[in-house]
Design an enzyme around this catalytic site. Structure first.
Site, PDB file in Angstrom:
ATOM      1  N   LYS A 178     -19.021 -19.463  19.765  1.00  0.00           N
ATOM      2  CA  LYS A 178     -20.182 -20.031  20.462  1.00  0.00           C
ATOM      3  C   LYS A 178     -21.463 -19.553  19.794  1.00  0.00           C
ATOM      4  O   LYS A 178     -21.739 -18.356  19.762  1.00  0.00           O
ATOM      5  CB  LYS A 178     -20.213 -19.607  21.934  1.00  0.00           C
ATOM      6  CG  LYS A 178     -21.281 -20.363  22.735  1.00  0.00           C
ATOM      7  CD  LYS A 178     -21.518 -19.780  24.115  1.00  0.00           C
ATOM      8  CE  LYS A 178     -22.560 -18.681  24.088  1.00  0.00           C
ATOM      9  NZ  LYS A 178     -23.931 -19.165  23.741  1.00  0.00           N
ATOM     10  N   GLU A 251     -21.314  -5.647  18.443  1.00  0.00           N
ATOM     11  CA  GLU A 251     -22.417  -5.255  17.556  1.00  0.00           C
ATOM     12  C   GLU A 251     -23.688  -5.555  18.335  1.00  0.00           C
ATOM     13  O   GLU A 251     -24.072  -6.704  18.506  1.00  0.00           O
ATOM     14  CB  GLU A 251     -22.347  -6.031  16.244  1.00  0.00           C
ATOM     15  CG  GLU A 251     -23.090  -5.358  15.101  1.00  0.00           C
ATOM     16  CD  GLU A 251     -24.594  -5.559  15.165  1.00  0.00           C
ATOM     17  OE1 GLU A 251     -25.291  -4.640  15.662  1.00  0.00           O
ATOM     18  OE2 GLU A 251     -25.062  -6.618  14.743  1.00  0.00           O
ATOM     19  N   CYS A 285     -31.349  -6.080  14.039  1.00  0.00           N
ATOM     20  CA  CYS A 285     -31.010  -4.826  14.709  1.00  0.00           C
ATOM     21  C   CYS A 285     -31.060  -3.627  13.778  1.00  0.00           C
ATOM     22  O   CYS A 285     -31.032  -2.480  14.230  1.00  0.00           O
ATOM     23  CB  CYS A 285     -29.640  -4.926  15.373  1.00  0.00           C
ATOM     24  SG  CYS A 285     -28.365  -5.604  14.317  1.00  0.00           S
ATOM     25  N   GLU A 381     -35.736  -1.498  22.283  1.00  0.00           N
ATOM     26  CA  GLU A 381     -35.768  -2.405  21.133  1.00  0.00           C
ATOM     27  C   GLU A 381     -36.792  -3.508  21.354  1.00  0.00           C
ATOM     28  O   GLU A 381     -36.697  -4.269  22.317  1.00  0.00           O
ATOM     29  CB  GLU A 381     -34.384  -3.007  20.916  1.00  0.00           C
ATOM     30  CG  GLU A 381     -34.261  -3.811  19.644  1.00  0.00           C
ATOM     31  CD  GLU A 381     -32.835  -4.264  19.377  1.00  0.00           C
ATOM     32  OE1 GLU A 381     -32.457  -4.358  18.202  1.00  0.00           O
ATOM     33  OE2 GLU A 381     -32.095  -4.524  20.350  1.00  0.00           O
TER      34      GLU A 381
END
Length: 479
Positions: A178, A251, A285, A381
């Site tokens: 997806k 991840e 990231c 983040e």
């Protein structure tokens, strides 16, 4: 004049299909803020169909030889290369990324990674057969795990799709993938290209939103769920997968420390860190977002980095002078802007800190100094073109600050002192440590983190092995 919207469709069992109930979502070009396509908003019926197709295809694909799987992946790599311009154009419209940089920095590594996994298909390793008990011979079999439910993110739609499907298919698994609901176009195009290579049902694409992904992970068919995404999404996947003990590959987020010591080459460090922090609008990231600088060079470094930020350009995909394009969506733009709006009084915006233009989701290259370790922007983040700078007094404090976050994906150390570089690389609690560089990746080396950055590896033989299971077979020598 009304422009007809492109119609994207799911790819299930070798056929392109609309959602079973006909629902769709609009797909927006983030460089313009305009809708250019519709995609299926897939529900349970679509997920069921894709899982059934993958399950039906699995026995046949599992029983292919490694050389056959290698040939198929090499054909896919060649086909992607042959249609590179089309893939780049679609990805650029998908994400707003600069055309030139997507062509030079994303497409070639992506093709190389497919070719790496094509080779890895023939190099599975295990312990040698032997007699570990009198009269008995033991062998180890490495087998594919089965159907893999995979969810890819919106920051690198094409490349992350490759990181998902290439090792899984190389190992003999079948896939239901997806893409993000904001960036499905390039994944659907990849399915179109792959259609002429793989048997029906080996590779399936289901478009949809968070609920679609949830239905995939909770489905009883997959043996493994793999996601690249936020920590929150990863935790939800792990929780859902635990209900029937699925294997999970996560991840997740990052908050990479960039530790610059007083003996570093400041000019080179600034130049490289600016690129590694602002590339892809900081939506990476592993981006160089959290710089820690020795107090003796702090002011000089901040001044140089602010100038580098001012010299960095964001803009339209066809502008050859830009380093990065827009943020992916209005929510992400709001998130990045919110971090800057909520800065504490002791923080100082040295460069940027504002939206660029009136059309699309562009944000200026930003540098923020004067921050403390417990500030929100240090601990969380941002996922945007924002680089923070803190000062440290000695190696011990640098390590304390660097490791003092919940993420543990990537990091870098900048110094000419070899011993210091080795000490730091040993003690930095991150899945990757770069020395005097930041962000290069190669197919042969693993990518993955610790702590809230998740577990499991992408790329490399380690990433390939994640998509296999180990079976012990013992046979009696007496017949």
């Amino acid at each position: 004049m009304t422009t007809e919207l492109r119609r994207l469709r799911n790819y299930i069992g070798g056929e392109f299909k609309d959602a079973a109930d006909g629902r769709t979502t609009e797909v927006v070009n983030p460089a313009t803020g305009e809708v250019y396509a519709t995609a299926p908003l897939s529900g349970q019926a679509d997920v069921d169909a894709a899982m059934a197709a993958a399950a039906a295809a699995f026995p046949g694909w599992r029983d292919t030889t490694p050389s056959e799987r290698q040939k198929a992946l090499l054909k896919i790599a060649d086909a992607f290369e042959a249609r590179a311009d089309e893939l780049v154009a679609t990805e650029s419209e998908n994400t707003g990324k600069p055309l030139g940089l997507t062509a030079s920095e994303e497409l070639p590594p992506m093709v190389d990674q497919i070719r790496f996994f094509a080779g890895a298909a023939r190099l599975l390793e295990g312990r040698s057969a032997g007699e570990y008990m009198d009269g008995m011979t033991s062998i180890i079999r490495r087998e594919p795990v089965g159907v893999c439910a995979q969810v890819a993110p919106w920051n690198y739609p094409m490349m992350m799709a490759v990181w998902k499907f290439a090792p899984a298919i190389a190992a003999g698994n079948t896939v239901v993938l997806k893409p993000s609901d904001t960036t499905p176009a390039s994944t659907v195009l990849m399915a179109e290209i792959i259609d002429s290579v793989l048997p029906k049902g080996v590779f399936n694409v289901v478009c949809g939103d968070r609920e679609t992904g949830k239905a995939m992970v909770e489905h009883s068919t997959p043996a493994m769920a793999s996601i690249t995404g936020s920590v929150r999404a990863g935790m939800q996947v792990a929780e859902s997968a635990s209900k029937d003990v699925k294997r999970v590959h996560l991840e997740l987020g990052g908050k990479a420390p960039v530790v610059v010591f007083q003996d570093a080459d400041i000019a080179k460090a600034v130049e490289d860190i600016a690129v590694a922090g602002y590339f892809n609008a900081g939506q990476d990231c592993t981006a160089a977002t959290r710089v820690l600088v020795h107090e003796s060079i702090h002011d000089e470094f901040v001044s140089a980095l602010a100038k580098a930020a001012a010299d960095t350009k964001t803009g339209a995909p066809d502008d050859e002078d830009v380093l990065y394009g827009p943020l992916n969506n209005p929510n992400q733009l709001g998130q990045v802007a919110g971090f800057i709006e909520r800065l504490p009084a002791h923080a100082k915006v040295e460069a940027g800190g504002h939206q660029v233009g009136e059309k699309g989701y562009f944000y200026a290259p930003t540098v923020v100094s004067g921050l403390k370790q417990d500030d929100e922007i240090i601990q969380n983040e941002v996922f945007g073109p924002v680089i923070t700078v803190q000062s440290f007094t000695d190696e011990a404090q640098a390590l304390e600050y660097a490791n003092g976050v919940e993420f543990a994906l990537a990091s870098s150390v900048w110094t000419k002192d070899h011993g210091r570089a080795m000490r730091m690389s040993k003690n930095l609690d991150f899945g990757c440590v770069w020395i005097n560089t930041h962000i290069p990746l190669v197919a042969e080396m693993p990518h993955g983190g610790f702590k809230k950055s998740g577990y499991g590896k992408d790329l490399s033989a380690y990433g390939f092995e994640d998509y296999t299971r180990i079976k012990h077979v013992m046979t009696s020598l007496d017949g």
